[in-house]
Scaffold this active site. Structure first.
Site, PDB file in Angstrom:
ATOM      1  N   LYS A  48       0.809  -1.199   0.000  1.00 57.38           N
ATOM      2  CA  LYS A  48       0.000   0.000   0.000  1.00 57.38           C
ATOM      3  C   LYS A  48       0.853   1.265   0.000  1.00 57.38           C
ATOM      4  O   LYS A  48       0.359   2.358  -0.224  1.00 57.38           O
ATOM      5  CB  LYS A  48      -0.870   0.017   1.283  1.00 57.38           C
ATOM      6  CG  LYS A  48      -1.832  -1.127   1.399  1.00 57.38           C
ATOM      7  CD  LYS A  48      -2.438  -1.158   2.826  1.00 57.38           C
ATOM      8  CE  LYS A  48      -2.175  -2.539   3.371  1.00 57.38           C
ATOM      9  NZ  LYS A  48      -2.573  -2.757   4.731  1.00 57.38           N
ATOM     10  N   GLY A  49       2.139   1.076   0.292  1.00 58.29           N
ATOM     11  CA  GLY A  49       3.010   2.224   0.535  1.00 58.29           C
ATOM     12  C   GLY A  49       3.131   3.211  -0.612  1.00 58.29           C
ATOM     13  O   GLY A  49       3.364   4.397  -0.388  1.00 58.29           O
ATOM     14  N   GLU A  80       7.170   2.495  -6.454  1.00 60.41           N
ATOM     15  CA  GLU A  80       7.383   1.951  -5.113  1.00 60.41           C
ATOM     16  C   GLU A  80       7.761   3.087  -4.157  1.00 60.41           C
ATOM     17  O   GLU A  80       8.383   4.074  -4.561  1.00 60.41           O
ATOM     18  CB  GLU A  80       8.481   0.884  -5.203  1.00 60.41           C
ATOM     19  CG  GLU A  80       8.900   0.225  -3.921  1.00 60.41           C
ATOM     20  CD  GLU A  80       7.822  -0.506  -3.143  1.00 60.41           C
ATOM     21  OE1 GLU A  80       6.778   0.108  -2.879  1.00 60.41           O
ATOM     22  OE2 GLU A  80       8.057  -1.663  -2.742  1.00 60.41           O
ATOM     23  N   ASP A  81       7.374   2.939  -2.907  1.00 63.46           N
ATOM     24  CA  ASP A  81       7.694   3.978  -1.925  1.00 63.46           C
ATOM     25  C   ASP A  81       9.187   4.036  -1.631  1.00 63.46           C
ATOM     26  O   ASP A  81       9.788   5.087  -1.614  1.00 63.46           O
ATOM     27  CB  ASP A  81       6.882   3.784  -0.627  1.00 63.46           C
ATOM     28  CG  ASP A  81       6.970   2.373  -0.038  1.00 63.46           C
ATOM     29  OD1 ASP A  81       7.709   1.509  -0.577  1.00 63.46           O
ATOM     30  OD2 ASP A  81       6.282   2.119   0.975  1.00 63.46           O
ATOM     31  N   ASP A 135      14.745  -0.800  -0.664  1.00 67.56           N
ATOM     32  CA  ASP A 135      15.531  -1.091   0.539  1.00 67.56           C
ATOM     33  C   ASP A 135      16.473  -2.264   0.224  1.00 67.56           C
ATOM     34  O   ASP A 135      17.477  -2.072  -0.445  1.00 67.56           O
ATOM     35  CB  ASP A 135      14.533  -1.399   1.668  1.00 67.56           C
ATOM     36  CG  ASP A 135      15.171  -1.551   3.033  1.00 67.56           C
ATOM     37  OD1 ASP A 135      16.156  -0.859   3.313  1.00 67.56           O
ATOM     38  OD2 ASP A 135      14.669  -2.363   3.840  1.00 67.56           O
ATOM     39  N   LYS A 188      17.462   3.394  -0.261  1.00 65.27           N
ATOM     40  CA  LYS A 188      18.462   3.165   0.795  1.00 65.27           C
ATOM     41  C   LYS A 188      19.518   2.231   0.216  1.00 65.27           C
ATOM     42  O   LYS A 188      19.484   1.028   0.452  1.00 65.27           O
ATOM     43  CB  LYS A 188      17.822   2.438   1.992  1.00 65.27           C
ATOM     44  CG  LYS A 188      16.977   3.251   2.928  1.00 65.27           C
ATOM     45  CD  LYS A 188      16.553   2.336   4.099  1.00 65.27           C
ATOM     46  CE  LYS A 188      15.402   2.901   4.871  1.00 65.27           C
ATOM     47  NZ  LYS A 188      14.857   1.939   5.855  1.00 65.27           N
ATOM     48  N   PHE A 196      14.892   4.263   9.500  1.00 65.74           N
ATOM     49  CA  PHE A 196      13.510   3.861   9.258  1.00 65.74           C
ATOM     50  C   PHE A 196      12.638   5.105   9.173  1.00 65.74           C
ATOM     51  O   PHE A 196      12.641   5.942  10.075  1.00 65.74           O
ATOM     52  CB  PHE A 196      13.003   2.920  10.353  1.00 65.74           C
ATOM     53  CG  PHE A 196      11.767   2.181   9.917  1.00 65.74           C
ATOM     54  CD1 PHE A 196      11.872   1.024   9.157  1.00 65.74           C
ATOM     55  CD2 PHE A 196      10.501   2.666  10.233  1.00 65.74           C
ATOM     56  CE1 PHE A 196      10.731   0.360   8.719  1.00 65.74           C
ATOM     57  CE2 PHE A 196       9.358   2.005   9.795  1.00 65.74           C
ATOM     58  CZ  PHE A 196       9.472   0.844   9.043  1.00 65.74           C
ATOM     59  N   VAL A 197      11.901   5.229   8.064  1.00 62.92           N
ATOM     60  CA  VAL A 197      11.094   6.428   7.842  1.00 62.92           C
ATOM     61  C   VAL A 197       9.608   6.083   7.692  1.00 62.92           C
ATOM     62  O   VAL A 197       9.253   4.977   7.299  1.00 62.92           O
ATOM     63  CB  VAL A 197      11.573   7.192   6.587  1.00 62.92           C
ATOM     64  CG1 VAL A 197      12.958   7.786   6.809  1.00 62.92           C
ATOM     65  CG2 VAL A 197      11.589   6.311   5.348  1.00 62.92           C
ATOM     66  N   ASP A 245       4.693   3.231   6.210  1.00 62.96           N
ATOM     67  CA  ASP A 245       4.105   2.898   7.497  1.00 62.96           C
ATOM     68  C   ASP A 245       5.111   2.324   8.487  1.00 62.96           C
ATOM     69  O   ASP A 245       6.168   1.834   8.107  1.00 62.96           O
ATOM     70  CB  ASP A 245       3.011   1.842   7.313  1.00 62.96           C
ATOM     71  CG  ASP A 245       3.606   0.469   6.984  1.00 62.96           C
ATOM     72  OD1 ASP A 245       4.365   0.365   6.004  1.00 62.96           O
ATOM     73  OD2 ASP A 245       3.336  -0.498   7.726  1.00 62.96           O
ATOM     74  N   ARG A 292       0.909   6.372   7.642  1.00 62.24           N
ATOM     75  CA  ARG A 292       0.964   6.549   6.184  1.00 62.24           C
ATOM     76  C   ARG A 292       0.440   7.931   5.784  1.00 62.24           C
ATOM     77  O   ARG A 292       0.785   8.448   4.722  1.00 62.24           O
ATOM     78  CB  ARG A 292       0.099   5.489   5.493  1.00 62.24           C
ATOM     79  CG  ARG A 292       0.616   4.058   5.635  1.00 62.24           C
ATOM     80  CD  ARG A 292      -0.118   3.161   4.663  1.00 62.24           C
ATOM     81  NE  ARG A 292       0.015   1.742   4.965  1.00 62.24           N
ATOM     82  CZ  ARG A 292       1.019   0.975   4.552  1.00 62.24           C
ATOM     83  NH1 ARG A 292       1.998   1.495   3.846  1.00 62.24           N
ATOM     84  NH2 ARG A 292       1.046  -0.308   4.852  1.00 62.24           N
TER      85      ARG A 292
HETATM   86  P1  IMP Z   1      12.760  -4.269   0.079  1.00 63.41           P
HETATM   87  O1  IMP Z   1      12.130  -5.496  -0.486  1.00 63.41           O
HETATM   88  O2  IMP Z   1      13.669  -4.591   1.242  1.00 63.41           O
HETATM   89  O3  IMP Z   1      13.426  -3.378  -0.933  1.00 63.41           O
HETATM   90  O4  IMP Z   1      11.650  -3.487   0.825  1.00 63.41           O
HETATM   91  C1  IMP Z   1      10.752  -2.688   0.290  1.00 63.41           C
HETATM   92  C2  IMP Z   1       9.612  -2.508   1.269  1.00 63.41           C
HETATM   93  O5  IMP Z   1      10.058  -2.477   2.629  1.00 63.41           O
HETATM   94  C3  IMP Z   1       8.960  -1.179   1.017  1.00 63.41           C
HETATM   95  O6  IMP Z   1       7.938  -1.310   0.096  1.00 63.41           O
HETATM   96  C4  IMP Z   1       8.467  -0.802   2.382  1.00 63.41           C
HETATM   97  O7  IMP Z   1       7.156  -1.334   2.550  1.00 63.41           O
HETATM   98  C5  IMP Z   1       9.366  -1.490   3.366  1.00 63.41           C
HETATM   99  N1  IMP Z   1      10.337  -0.546   3.954  1.00 63.41           N
HETATM  100  C6  IMP Z   1      11.660  -0.539   3.791  1.00 63.41           C
HETATM  101  N2  IMP Z   1      12.237   0.469   4.458  1.00 63.41           N
HETATM  102  C7  IMP Z   1      11.232   1.125   5.071  1.00 63.41           C
HETATM  103  C8  IMP Z   1      11.186   2.294   5.921  1.00 63.41           C
HETATM  104  O8  IMP Z   1      12.185   2.944   6.251  1.00 63.41           O
HETATM  105  N3  IMP Z   1       9.943   2.664   6.347  1.00 63.41           N
HETATM  106  C9  IMP Z   1       8.811   1.993   6.012  1.00 63.41           C
HETATM  107  N4  IMP Z   1       8.806   0.924   5.212  1.00 63.41           N
HETATM  108  C10 IMP Z   1      10.015   0.482   4.757  1.00 63.41           C
HETATM  109 MG    MG Z   2       5.426  -1.333   4.033  1.00 55.56          MG
END
Ligand code: IMP
Ligand code: MG
Length: 177
Positions: A40-41, A96-97, A100, A128, A149-150, A156, A162
């Site tokens: 949902k982000g 995508e939000d 990471d 990140k 962490f944001v 969220d 959110r």
């Molecule tokens: P990845 O698969 O590790 O790249 O993660 C992506 C997902 O992790 C994002 O869509 C977010 O939902 C969540 N996420 C990663 N870092 C943060 C953060 O700092 N705050 C909130 N959600 C995060």
């Molecule tokens: Mg999330």
């Protein structure tokens, strides 16, 4: 106790999203594009970004779940909701939000490759890079941030915050300050 520190204000975000929209408009001049939001982000970012893209735009959404706690992912990604339409021959932008570890977008990009789209691009509001496990990069990045962490603007912490208009760093203090 949790304490929020503003990292990017709503005005800074709006200016950056306008820039990204203009770049996408130029890069895909004359083409139609499907924005695929990762629920949902990405919803708030997608809503704002879409209005800054001066092209023939349509929306679709995908939902995945990743196992693990609110702040830590286990690395396993599972599809919860697929796109509604075939992406064959389409110009797709995954919205995508935050990028990471890269596990989520790597999984989704692979899934969409099977549709044989004309092109796949990635737009991530935040990045990140120091957290990356999968070697994936976004074509459009709003802001690079350190390993913090944001929340806010769609992001969220355990489904909360959110709706904050700014992007904030969550700082946990043990002394109640
Ligand atoms: P990845 O698969 O590790 O790249 O993660 C992506 C997902 O992790 C994002 O869509 C977010 O939902 C969540 N996420 C990663 N870092 C943060 C953060 O700092 N705050 C909130 N959600 C995060
Ligand atoms: Mg999330």
């Amino acid at each position: 106790m949790e304490h929020f520190r503003v990292l990017f204000t709503r005005d800074q975000i709006a200016a950056k999203v306008a820039e990204l929209g203009a770049q996408i408009t130029a890069d895909l001049a004359g083409e139609a594009v499907v924005l695929i939001g990762v629920l949902k982000g990405a919803t708030i970012f997608l809503a704002d970004l879409a209005r800054e893209i001066k092209l023939d735009v349509s929306f679709d959404f995908i939902a995945v779940s990743s196992y693990g706690s609110a702040k830590q992912q286990s690395g396993e990604v599972k599809l919860v909701k697929d796109v509604d339409q075939s992406m064959e021959g389409k110009n797709v932008i995954l919205v995508e939000d935050i990028l990471d570890s890269g596990l989520t977008l790597t999984y989704i990009a692979k899934l969409l490759q099977a549709h044989q789209p004309k092109s796949i691009r990635i737009a991530a509001l935040l990045d990140k890079p120091s957290r990356r496990i999968e070697p994936i990069r976004a074509d459009y990045v709003g802001f690079q941030i350190p390993d913090q962490f944001v929340v806010g603007y769609g992001l969220d912490f355990a489904e909360r915050y959110r709706n904050l208009p700014d992007i904030c760093v969550v700082e946990t203090t043990s002394d109640g300050a």
